[in-house]
Design an enzyme around this catalytic site. Structure first.
Site, PDB file in Angstrom:
ATOM      1  N   HIS A 113       0.861  -1.180   0.000  1.00  0.00           N
ATOM      2  CA  HIS A 113       0.000   0.000   0.000  1.00  0.00           C
ATOM      3  C   HIS A 113       0.892   1.223   0.000  1.00  0.00           C
ATOM      4  CE1 HIS A 113       0.846  -1.182   4.156  1.00  0.00           C
ATOM      5  NE2 HIS A 113       0.875   0.116   4.424  1.00  0.00           N
ATOM      6  N   GLY A 114       0.324   2.354  -0.315  1.00  0.00           N
ATOM      7  CA  GLY A 114       1.099   3.588  -0.345  1.00  0.00           C
ATOM      8  C   GLY A 114       1.397   4.093   1.048  1.00  0.00           C
TER       9      GLY A 114
END
Length: 139
Positions: A60-61
């Site tokens: 995920h970012g």
């Protein structure tokens, strides 16, 4: 939150970067994220591994940097054809790319952690079809 078109089985990719790019592009193509969010996912992985446990990774970012890159909440799942090295000590077979606001992100992590802690559930997941994964994990 899980859509059938966001499930990929027997994916033949050889590196975590390839997997993140592939899943990130699917999230982008389906309107979940901006293109920049993929770079945030790759950067996050360089800073700290997203390996969870038992062959599962959750790329995920970087939340503080990438929240504007999330257009709508969603996940993309890949069951890899072969295990790949995710970090120095861990190999991965199941990858869940997450694009979600902070609250939803935490809900997803809790659900995934519960699955990752149950070897029987992991074995069943690895044997499921797209339809079975969708039916069992779409809510």
């Amino acid at each position: 939150m899980l859509k059938k078109e966001m499930i990929f089985l027997d994916l033949d990719l050889k590196s975590k970067e390839d997997v993140i790019q592939f899943l990130g592009n699917k999230l982008y193509e389906n309107g979940y994220i901006s293109k920049d969010y993929i770079n945030s996912m790759l950067k996050r992985e360089q800073e700290m591994s997203t390996y969870l446990k038992n062959g599962i990774a959750i790329p995920h970012g970087i939340i503080s940097e990438s929240i504007e890159g999330i257009k709508k909440n969603g996940i993309c799942i890949a069951i890899l054809k072969d295990d790949i090295e995710w970090d120095v000590e861990n190999k991965v077979k199941i990858v869940l790319a997450i694009a979600a606001d902070r609250f939803t992100h935490m809900e997803i992590l809790a659900k995934v952690a519960k699955i990752a802690s149950d070897n029987d559930k992991i074995k069943k997941l690895l044997e499921m079809s797209e339809e079975e994964i969708f039916a069992n994990y779409s809510n």
